[in-house]
Write a protein that holds these residues in place. Structure first.
Motif, PDB file in Angstrom:
ATOM      1  N   LYS A 185      53.431 -58.024  61.018  1.00  0.00           N
ATOM      2  CA  LYS A 185      52.301 -57.926  61.902  1.00  0.00           C
ATOM      3  C   LYS A 185      51.487 -56.294  61.749  1.00  0.00           C
ATOM      4  CE  LYS A 185      52.794 -60.201  65.823  1.00  0.00           C
ATOM      5  NZ  LYS A 185      53.038 -60.652  67.200  1.00  0.00           N
ATOM      6  N   VAL A 186      50.229 -56.386  61.634  1.00  0.00           N
ATOM      7  CA  VAL A 186      49.652 -55.043  61.396  1.00  0.00           C
ATOM      8  C   VAL A 186      48.734 -54.877  62.544  1.00  0.00           C
ATOM      9  CG1 VAL A 186      47.817 -54.157  60.063  1.00  0.00           C
ATOM     10  CG2 VAL A 186      49.804 -55.427  58.797  1.00  0.00           C
ATOM     11  N   PHE A 187      49.068 -53.838  63.103  1.00  0.00           N
ATOM     12  CA  PHE A 187      48.092 -53.237  64.318  1.00  0.00           C
ATOM     13  C   PHE A 187      46.950 -52.366  63.721  1.00  0.00           C
ATOM     14  CE2 PHE A 187      51.828 -54.728  66.022  1.00  0.00           C
ATOM     15  CZ  PHE A 187      51.637 -55.556  67.310  1.00  0.00           C
ATOM     16  N   ALA A 188      45.854 -52.591  64.115  1.00  0.00           N
ATOM     17  CA  ALA A 188      44.520 -51.680  63.638  1.00  0.00           C
ATOM     18  C   ALA A 188      44.060 -51.119  64.698  1.00  0.00           C
ATOM     19  CB  ALA A 188      43.730 -52.496  62.817  1.00  0.00           C
ATOM     20  N   GLY A 189      44.172 -49.737  64.747  1.00  0.00           N
ATOM     21  CA  GLY A 189      43.677 -48.847  65.812  1.00  0.00           C
ATOM     22  C   GLY A 189      44.376 -48.013  66.307  1.00  0.00           C
ATOM     23  N   PRO A 190      44.353 -46.810  67.228  1.00  0.00           N
ATOM     24  CA  PRO A 190      42.674 -46.581  67.255  1.00  0.00           C
ATOM     25  C   PRO A 190      42.121 -45.727  66.184  1.00  0.00           C
ATOM     26  CG  PRO A 190      44.229 -44.831  68.415  1.00  0.00           C
ATOM     27  CD  PRO A 190      45.061 -46.020  67.911  1.00  0.00           C
ATOM     28  N   VAL A 191      40.640 -45.997  66.063  1.00  0.00           N
ATOM     29  CA  VAL A 191      40.071 -45.272  64.783  1.00  0.00           C
ATOM     30  C   VAL A 191      40.059 -43.974  65.082  1.00  0.00           C
ATOM     31  CG1 VAL A 191      37.703 -45.311  63.982  1.00  0.00           C
ATOM     32  CG2 VAL A 191      38.473 -47.387  64.632  1.00  0.00           C
ATOM     33  N   GLU A 192      39.703 -43.380  66.009  1.00  0.00           N
ATOM     34  CA  GLU A 192      39.624 -41.863  66.234  1.00  0.00           C
ATOM     35  C   GLU A 192      41.126 -41.418  66.457  1.00  0.00           C
ATOM     36  OE1 GLU A 192      37.378 -39.775  65.364  1.00  0.00           O
ATOM     37  OE2 GLU A 192      35.560 -41.044  65.381  1.00  0.00           O
ATOM     38  N   ALA A 193      42.295 -41.870  65.873  1.00  0.00           N
ATOM     39  CA  ALA A 193      43.506 -41.408  66.241  1.00  0.00           C
ATOM     40  C   ALA A 193      43.751 -39.904  66.120  1.00  0.00           C
ATOM     41  CB  ALA A 193      44.430 -41.942  65.230  1.00  0.00           C
ATOM     42  N   THR A 194      43.072 -39.177  65.225  1.00  0.00           N
ATOM     43  CA  THR A 194      43.240 -37.772  65.026  1.00  0.00           C
ATOM     44  C   THR A 194      42.839 -36.981  66.155  1.00  0.00           C
ATOM     45  OG1 THR A 194      43.154 -37.956  62.506  1.00  0.00           O
ATOM     46  CG2 THR A 194      43.103 -35.771  63.528  1.00  0.00           C
ATOM     47  N   ALA A 195      41.352 -37.311  66.598  1.00  0.00           N
ATOM     48  CA  ALA A 195      40.987 -36.699  67.717  1.00  0.00           C
ATOM     49  C   ALA A 195      41.571 -37.158  68.933  1.00  0.00           C
ATOM     50  CB  ALA A 195      39.417 -37.123  67.717  1.00  0.00           C
ATOM     51  N   ILE A 196      42.026 -38.216  69.108  1.00  0.00           N
ATOM     52  CA  ILE A 196      43.165 -38.541  70.304  1.00  0.00           C
ATOM     53  C   ILE A 196      44.168 -37.965  70.443  1.00  0.00           C
ATOM     54  CG2 ILE A 196      44.175 -40.601  71.314  1.00  0.00           C
ATOM     55  CD1 ILE A 196      42.018 -42.406  70.236  1.00  0.00           C
ATOM     56  N   GLY A 197      44.895 -37.747  69.181  1.00  0.00           N
ATOM     57  CA  GLY A 197      46.392 -36.991  69.412  1.00  0.00           C
ATOM     58  C   GLY A 197      45.795 -35.535  69.624  1.00  0.00           C
ATOM     59  N   ASN A 198      44.752 -35.045  69.135  1.00  0.00           N
ATOM     60  CA  ASN A 198      44.417 -33.624  69.438  1.00  0.00           C
ATOM     61  C   ASN A 198      44.157 -33.385  70.901  1.00  0.00           C
ATOM     62  OD1 ASN A 198      42.646 -31.349  69.860  1.00  0.00           O
ATOM     63  ND2 ASN A 198      41.857 -31.356  67.677  1.00  0.00           N
ATOM     64  N   LEU A 199      43.499 -34.341  71.569  1.00  0.00           N
ATOM     65  CA  LEU A 199      43.130 -34.485  72.886  1.00  0.00           C
ATOM     66  C   LEU A 199      44.346 -34.617  73.665  1.00  0.00           C
ATOM     67  CD1 LEU A 199      39.863 -36.337  72.965  1.00  0.00           C
ATOM     68  CD2 LEU A 199      40.169 -34.191  73.367  1.00  0.00           C
ATOM     69  N   ILE A 200      45.287 -35.519  73.385  1.00  0.00           N
ATOM     70  CA  ILE A 200      46.318 -35.660  74.473  1.00  0.00           C
ATOM     71  C   ILE A 200      47.363 -34.379  74.394  1.00  0.00           C
ATOM     72  CG2 ILE A 200      46.334 -38.210  74.251  1.00  0.00           C
ATOM     73  CD1 ILE A 200      48.556 -38.235  72.201  1.00  0.00           C
ATOM     74  N   SER A 201      47.182 -33.755  73.114  1.00  0.00           N
ATOM     75  CA  SER A 201      48.265 -32.434  73.012  1.00  0.00           C
ATOM     76  C   SER A 201      47.704 -31.427  74.115  1.00  0.00           C
ATOM     77  CB  SER A 201      48.081 -32.119  71.708  1.00  0.00           C
ATOM     78  OG  SER A 201      48.873 -30.656  71.585  1.00  0.00           O
ATOM     79  N   GLN A 202      46.056 -31.319  73.949  1.00  0.00           N
ATOM     80  CA  GLN A 202      45.459 -30.450  75.018  1.00  0.00           C
ATOM     81  C   GLN A 202      45.776 -30.787  76.350  1.00  0.00           C
ATOM     82  OE1 GLN A 202      41.484 -29.195  74.209  1.00  0.00           O
ATOM     83  NE2 GLN A 202      41.520 -30.522  72.155  1.00  0.00           N
ATOM     84  N   LEU A 203      45.824 -31.970  76.769  1.00  0.00           N
ATOM     85  CA  LEU A 203      45.997 -32.781  77.872  1.00  0.00           C
ATOM     86  C   LEU A 203      47.377 -32.411  78.410  1.00  0.00           C
ATOM     87  CD1 LEU A 203      43.752 -35.786  77.797  1.00  0.00           C
ATOM     88  CD2 LEU A 203      43.260 -33.962  79.101  1.00  0.00           C
TER      89      LEU A 203
END
Length: 473
Positions: free
Chosen positions: A421-439
């Motif tokens: 089973k292949v899950f696709a997403g999130p597209v902006e994963a890098t920015a999201i990971g960057n943001l959650i680290s900041q949060l």
């Protein structure tokens, strides 16, 4: 929107500034600024235009005010391995030479004459790629030793941009591990390796982990922007940030799909066993001192170059559509063959490989694209088989993240080849990971477990199974 955090995510082909904030327990994103990035020829080398990139970062920060955004923090991530050296007056001694530059040709083999391949892997856990920082530095040692003697600061590209913002110089952990000069167990610079190679170890700075507050903007920049903000360290290696945004890591193989494809699993300890060495897997540092046990293989760089070689007359979706129509074309290439790293013409390199291997030569754009996608699929399948062999278990899920997850043909190809089973997403994963680290740093999210739960609730994913596709929240 008001108060937010600001992720600066710069890849080898483009960069973006994305604002993020929490609303009703969900992470919301707003793109602030997007720009192109490419190598330029400078002093006989392929280089990154770091002055232009920093101006794009500043432009994006300026746009925050125009959009009514009030960023309280900013974090920067880029690709790995590349760096600059500063002298005693903090002036640049080197250009930001790009990893695709041929200056490292033959350097890996020369290093092996000084330090054995097995010892390098046992101590650093990092896969062997001819462009790793260790070989770039050895090239300088061999050809321009005076630069290393003058160097007082070694800064990877996110470290350098952070220095320009704050005046503070540190080396961030996740990016530092990609140099093949950090001990996988002590998480510090391996000074024995540096001594053996004759590389100035005093230029390497203190290694700081993600979720660290570096400081605030320099006074002149705060005045220029009209506001101040904290400068935080996310996982500054873009893959480190991307993997932090994988919604579910248990029993899941991730594929961070962009210019490169990074295929692996998250681990709490490095795996430096012989089989991992033989298969050339890496143990890169991740958030919370987790390890990204993965293989770095050729990604969408090939199709990006094909698009450029066709003078950009076809969009990426159009190339996918043309490939789908060329369904009868079956030729494939080894995408990790060195000829595809930075050829003068990618289409001709693909055609020559097919000719040399007695396969039909792709002639139409659809045939060329089909050859690339099928070849990538084979490479993915091979890496996944190796992971399962090393772990002695079968994984049930694959999560494709990053811009490449929009390629539905490739997602379906992965599902069909692996029967997973292949899950696709999130597209902006890098920015999201960057943001959650900041949060996490500013106390708005408790920890990475809670962050991943928020990601899973905030973004729609598509599921691909053999012969079908469905959408899931």
């Amino acid at each position: 929107m008001g108060t937010c955090s600001l992720a600066v995510d710069i890849g080898a082909s483009s960069g973006r500034l994305i604002a993020g904030y929490l609303q009703d327990g969900l992470l919301k994103l707003e793109e602030v600024h997007r720009f192109e990035n490419k190598m330029v020829k400078k002093d006989g080398h392929f280089c990154w235009d770091i002055d232009a990139l920093f101006q794009e970062i500043k432009m994006g920060i300026h746009k925050c005010g125009e959009k009514g955004l009030d960023p309280e923090s900013i974090g920067i991530d880029t690709w790995a391995v590349d760096f600059v050296l500063l002298d005693e007056n903090d002036q640049l001694l080197t250009n930001a030479v790009a990893y695709r530059d041929p200056r490292t040709d033959g350097m890996m083999e020369e290093v092996f004459n000084i330090i054995s391949k097995e010892r390098l892997y046992l101590e650093t856990g990092i896969q062997f790629q001819k462009f790793n920082t260790i070989y770039q530095l050895y090239s300088i040692k061999k050809n321009n030793p005076e630069l290393l003697e003058k160097a007082k600061s070694f800064l990877m590209l996110p470290d350098y941009f952070n220095y320009l913002l704050t005046g503070e110089k540190v080396n961030e952990y996740t990016n530092a591990t990609s140099t093949q000069l950090v001990n996988a167990f002590t998480k510090k610079w391996d000074k024995d390796l540096l001594d053996q190679l004759g590389i100035n170890k005093d230029m390497f700075l203190e290694i700081k982990p993600p979720n660290t507050e570096l400081g605030t903007l320099k006074q002149d920049l705060a005045e220029e922007f009209g506001f101040d903000m904290k400068v935080l360290l996310p996982a500054t290696h873009d893959t480190g940030s991307a993997v932090a945004a994988v919604p579910e890591v248990d029993d899941t193989i991730y594929i961070s799909s962009g210019t490169w494809s990074l295929i692996g699993v998250e681990n709490r300890f490095p795996i430096c066993v012989t089989k991992a060495l033989d298969y050339n897997f890496t143990n890169e540092g991740g958030i919370d001192y987790r390890y990204r046990f993965l293989k770095n293989i050729m990604g969408l760089w090939m199709i990006q170059e094909v698009k450029r070689n066709y003078d950009n007359q076809y969009s990426f979706p159009e190339l996918v559509e043309l490939a789908d129509k060329a369904s009868d074309f079956k030729s494939k290439v080894n995408v990790d063959d060195g000829r595809f790293l930075n050829p003068e013409n990618m289409i001709e390199a693909i055609q020559l490989y097919c000719q040399e291997t007695d396969q039909p030569i792709p002639e139409t754009p659809g045939e060329v694209a089909k050859c690339v996608f099928d070849s990538l699929g084979d490479s993915y399948q091979n890496a996944i088989n190796q992971i399962e062999e090393i772990y002695e278990k079968q994984f049930t899920k694959i999560n494709v993240i990053g811009g490449g997850c929009k390629n539905e043909m490739l997602n379906q190809l992965i599902a069909d080849k692996t029967n997973k089973k292949v899950f696709a997403g999130p597209v902006e994963a890098t920015a999201i990971g960057n943001l959650i680290s900041q949060l996490i740093s500013v106390g708005k999210i408790d920890d990475i477990h809670r962050a991943r739960n928020i990601v899973s609730q905030s973004f729609d994913l598509k599921i691909y199974t053999a012969d079908k596709e469905e959408k899931v929240k």
